[in-house]
Design an enzyme around this catalytic site. Sequence first.
Site, PDB file in Angstrom:
ATOM      1  CB  SER A  46      -9.224  11.742   0.954  1.00  0.00           C
ATOM      2  OG  SER A  46      -9.809  10.619   1.595  1.00  0.00           O
ATOM      3  CD  GLN A  47      -6.882   6.076   4.133  1.00  0.00           C
ATOM      4  OE1 GLN A  47      -5.753   5.603   4.228  1.00  0.00           O
ATOM      5  NE2 GLN A  47      -7.962   5.326   4.050  1.00  0.00           N
ATOM      6  NE  ARG A  63      -3.878  -0.234   2.089  1.00  0.00           N
ATOM      7  CZ  ARG A  63      -5.024  -0.165   2.772  1.00  0.00           C
ATOM      8  NH1 ARG A  63      -5.254  -1.008   3.759  1.00  0.00           N
ATOM      9  NH2 ARG A  63      -5.933   0.730   2.455  1.00  0.00           N
ATOM     10  CG  ASP A 107     -16.322   3.356   1.917  1.00  0.00           C
ATOM     11  OD1 ASP A 107     -15.552   3.059   0.989  1.00  0.00           O
ATOM     12  OD2 ASP A 107     -15.918   3.770   3.024  1.00  0.00           O
TER      13      ASP A 107
END
Length: 336
Positions: free
Chosen positions: A175-176, A128, A316
């Site tokens: 966006s994290q 990731r 989501d």
Amino acid sequence: MVTDALPIIPVNAPVAASIRPPGSKSLTNRALVIAALAEGSARLTGVLDSDDTRVMIASLRRLGLEIRQDVDAAVVEFTGRRGGPPAGEVSLWLENSGTSIRFLTALCALLQHGSTARLDGNARMRERPIQPLVDALRRWGADVECELGTGCPPVVVRGRGLFGGEVSVAGDISSQYLSALLMVAPLAGQETVIGVDGPLVSRPYIDMTLRIMRDFGAEVLEPSENVFQIAATGYRAREYAIEPDASAASYFFALAAVTGGRVTVEGLSRSSLQGDVGFVDVLEQMGCGVEWADDAITVSGGDLRGVDVDMNAISDTAQTLAAVAPFADGPTRIRG
């Protein structure tokens, strides 16, 4: 042989129910980080107990924070203190929790000089990407690197605080990264300005982050589109209630839609911090009835029709809509 199997009995009539889902994972992990950075004793209610929140709480404890958790009561309390996390040398294991490793990488940049944190996870975690966040933190003066040179975890952070100032981050990847930078910005050495390069995906999650920051006393301005100006004034601890998870709530709204029933989800409203309450608007377009109250949303099933909808902001819940779509008259097209 499975001994704790839960039998599922298919419904044969419209469902009528009222339910309050567990707390939001997205809100819980953001509130945990901000409460950990706040000055004073904080108390969080409605805290979700899940794999992601467990590794977050365990990591905050390993960083030296005194935390009391009552899982049954869904309460987490932080003992009052001053400044960022205590100093030390720690190893944090985040399993495959993307929010946890990205948020905690930024938080660990606030560790005192001489402290070192190594953040890692399982095999999937090591695939990731986190390099855009690492690059942005370096521009704020952080000593942080991807240990294997892959742009992915493990990440090593050597504490020396954050200088602050101007920085930019890509908005079209995750966006994290932006949320992580925003949450630590109030503890930087000076006012910060964060700009977003390109389109910003999942804007509702950024609005969620900003709302919690402001609720804990942060001063955030948006002088222009996708530019955020944050004062170096820190956070003030408080008691904070976490909303039920709106993504989980979508399953119960869908249950009302496909059975022609009526389901009320407590704890959510039109003013919810979570953009996923917008799933209810999609069901209304499909023919459901919707009632909005101050602390509840009720969906009543109707004659469903297919829709063409952009779900970028509520991605989501796309799979929930995919499960509803076969019950509608006509095709449903999901975009974004």
